[in-house]
Enzyme design. Structure first.
Site, PDB file in Angstrom:
ATOM      1  N   SER A 132       0.837  -1.198   0.000  1.00 40.22           N
ATOM      2  CA  SER A 132       0.000   0.000   0.000  1.00 40.22           C
ATOM      3  C   SER A 132       0.867   1.241   0.000  1.00 40.22           C
ATOM      4  CB  SER A 132      -0.903   0.030   1.229  1.00 40.22           C
ATOM      5  OG  SER A 132      -1.454   1.333   1.358  1.00 40.22           O
ATOM      6  N   HIS A 185      -1.207  -1.202  -4.319  1.00 43.55           N
ATOM      7  CA  HIS A 185      -2.474  -0.852  -3.671  1.00 43.55           C
ATOM      8  C   HIS A 185      -2.502   0.654  -3.409  1.00 43.55           C
ATOM      9  CE1 HIS A 185      -6.030  -1.866  -1.220  1.00 43.55           C
ATOM     10  NE2 HIS A 185      -5.594  -0.989  -0.331  1.00 43.55           N
ATOM     11  N   ASP A 236      -4.660   3.697  -1.797  1.00 45.43           N
ATOM     12  CA  ASP A 236      -5.739   4.030  -0.855  1.00 45.43           C
ATOM     13  C   ASP A 236      -6.199   5.468  -1.049  1.00 45.43           C
ATOM     14  OD1 ASP A 236      -6.029   1.627   0.858  1.00 45.43           O
ATOM     15  OD2 ASP A 236      -3.911   2.000   1.274  1.00 45.43           O
ATOM     16  N   MET A 290      -8.687   8.371   0.010  1.00 47.25           N
ATOM     17  CA  MET A 290      -9.491   8.744   1.187  1.00 47.25           C
ATOM     18  C   MET A 290      -9.945  10.191   1.061  1.00 47.25           C
ATOM     19  SD  MET A 290      -7.079   7.184   4.155  1.00 47.25           S
ATOM     20  CE  MET A 290      -6.509   5.488   4.127  1.00 47.25           C
ATOM     21  N   HIS A 309      -8.298   1.337  -4.050  1.00 47.00           N
ATOM     22  CA  HIS A 309      -9.226   1.128  -2.932  1.00 47.00           C
ATOM     23  C   HIS A 309      -9.880   2.472  -2.625  1.00 47.00           C
ATOM     24  CE1 HIS A 309      -9.573  -0.012   1.655  1.00 47.00           C
ATOM     25  NE2 HIS A 309     -10.747   0.262   1.112  1.00 47.00           N
ATOM     26  N   MET A 346     -12.047   4.873  -0.672  1.00 43.73           N
ATOM     27  CA  MET A 346     -12.690   5.158   0.616  1.00 43.73           C
ATOM     28  C   MET A 346     -13.272   6.557   0.512  1.00 43.73           C
ATOM     29  SD  MET A 346      -9.746   3.418   2.988  1.00 43.73           S
ATOM     30  CE  MET A 346      -8.563   3.460   1.650  1.00 43.73           C
ATOM     31  N   MET A 387     -11.478  -5.923   5.320  1.00 43.19           N
ATOM     32  CA  MET A 387     -10.737  -4.970   6.143  1.00 43.19           C
ATOM     33  C   MET A 387     -10.479  -5.613   7.502  1.00 43.19           C
ATOM     34  SD  MET A 387     -10.182  -2.332   4.238  1.00 43.19           S
ATOM     35  CE  MET A 387      -9.244  -1.510   5.522  1.00 43.19           C
ATOM     36  N   ASP A 399      -6.785  -6.570   4.044  1.00 39.13           N
ATOM     37  CA  ASP A 399      -6.183  -5.230   4.121  1.00 39.13           C
ATOM     38  C   ASP A 399      -6.225  -4.706   5.552  1.00 39.13           C
ATOM     39  OD1 ASP A 399      -5.225  -2.686   3.580  1.00 39.13           O
ATOM     40  OD2 ASP A 399      -6.995  -2.025   2.473  1.00 39.13           O
TER      41      ASP A 399
HETATM   42  C1  DX5 Z   1      -6.391   1.508   5.567  1.00 35.47           C
HETATM   43  C2  DX5 Z   1      -5.914   1.134   4.174  1.00 35.47           C
HETATM   44  C3  DX5 Z   1      -4.827   0.158   4.159  1.00 35.47           C
HETATM   45  C4  DX5 Z   1      -3.560   0.614   4.832  1.00 35.47           C
HETATM   46  C5  DX5 Z   1      -2.902  -0.597   5.397  1.00 35.47           C
HETATM   47  O1  DX5 Z   1      -7.566   2.251   5.442  1.00 35.47           O
HETATM   48  O2  DX5 Z   1      -6.994   0.597   3.423  1.00 35.47           O
HETATM   49  O3  DX5 Z   1      -4.552  -0.252   2.816  1.00 35.47           O
HETATM   50  O4  DX5 Z   1      -2.660   1.266   3.972  1.00 35.47           O
HETATM   51  O5  DX5 Z   1      -1.823  -0.209   6.167  1.00 35.47           O
HETATM   52  P1  DX5 Z   1      -1.090  -1.231   7.137  1.00 35.47           P
HETATM   53  O6  DX5 Z   1      -0.592  -2.350   6.295  1.00 35.47           O
HETATM   54  O7  DX5 Z   1       0.006  -0.393   7.733  1.00 35.47           O
HETATM   55  O8  DX5 Z   1      -2.110  -1.676   8.146  1.00 35.47           O
HETATM   56 ZN    ZN Z   2      -6.506  -0.230   1.413  1.00 36.99          ZN
END
Ligand code: DX5
Ligand code: ZN
Length: 219
Positions: free
Chosen positions: A10, A35, A37, A39, A68, A70, A139, A177
């Protein structure tokens, strides 16, 4: 068996001042997917990056971009992420009113379609959309931040999804994840996961190739 484990680092845990370099390094280190993320500070209590950053990174790697989302709503932005170079787009069922429609839209854009289940979201949410799903993501933290502790209760959900996915006979990836480390990776793999997202455990490690290989487990 574990040699078929897909590792998707990620980017959230990368050095944001050197993103191009980080992406090239992770590809050289043996990552399978990248990956990403996204947000919005609304669906989750954090803000990361959007399609402009993803588009800028597209020319630095041939790794599949595993996006991903969010964000809420997600539907108005699906085309922007596909245009930016996403190969997979995953949405949370809570983020848009019609999950089935969102999945159809992702497929129509030529991307693989993913659904992300929050820790409290039941697997029944996806039961009538499995024919449109390429990736189910569990998750194992509440979404929003890297570096959180793995939520053990999700192991049962992963096992239940393994049975559900196998019953379809379709090649649906079972991705996990959040909080994935060399301690938790063997647990989720034993429960039936085949794809691991890891932020801190890869980008926080001194050697990315060693970290990725350690998560994949013995060949
Ligand atoms: C959290 C993300 C994850 C995050 C995971 O909302 O969706 O992808 O980057 O990070 P680690 O591996 O540090 O838990
Ligand atoms: Zn993620």
């Amino acid at each position: 068996m574990s040699s078929s484990i897909v590792v998707a680092p990620s980017l959230l845990a990368a050095d944001f001042a050197r993103l191009g370099e980080e992406v090239r390094a992770i590809e050289s280190a043996g990552a399978d997917w990248l990956h990403l993320d996204v947000m919005d500070g609304h669906f989750v209590p954090n803000i990361s990056f959007g399609p402009a950053i993803i588009k800028a990174l597209r020319k630095h790697t041939t790794l599949p971009f595993d996006v991903h989302l969010m964000i809420a709503p997600a539907d108005p932005y699906l085309a922007a992420f596909a245009d930016a170079g996403a190969n997979h787009i995953a949405v949370h069922p809570e983020a848009s009113p019609h999950l089935h429609r969102s999945l159809q839209a992702i497929r129509a854009l030529g991307c693989k379609a993913g659904v992300v289940l929050n820790p409290a979201t039941p697997i029944e949410t996806i039961a009538w959309a499995l024919d449109l799903i390429d990736i189910v993501m569990v998750m194992t933290v509440n979404p929003g931040f890297g570096g959180q502790a793995f939520i053990e209760s999700q192991l049962g959900k992963i096992a239940a999804l393994r049975t559900l996915i196998d019953s379809t006979g379709r090649p649906i990836a079972l991705q996990v994840d959040g909080g994935i480390t060399t301690i938790t990776a063997p647990k989720v793999i034993a429960a039936g996961a085949d794809t691991l997202v890891a932020g801190t455990a890869v980008f926080g490690a001194p050697d990315y190739a060693t970290a990725i290989a350690a998560l994949r487990g013995p060949a």
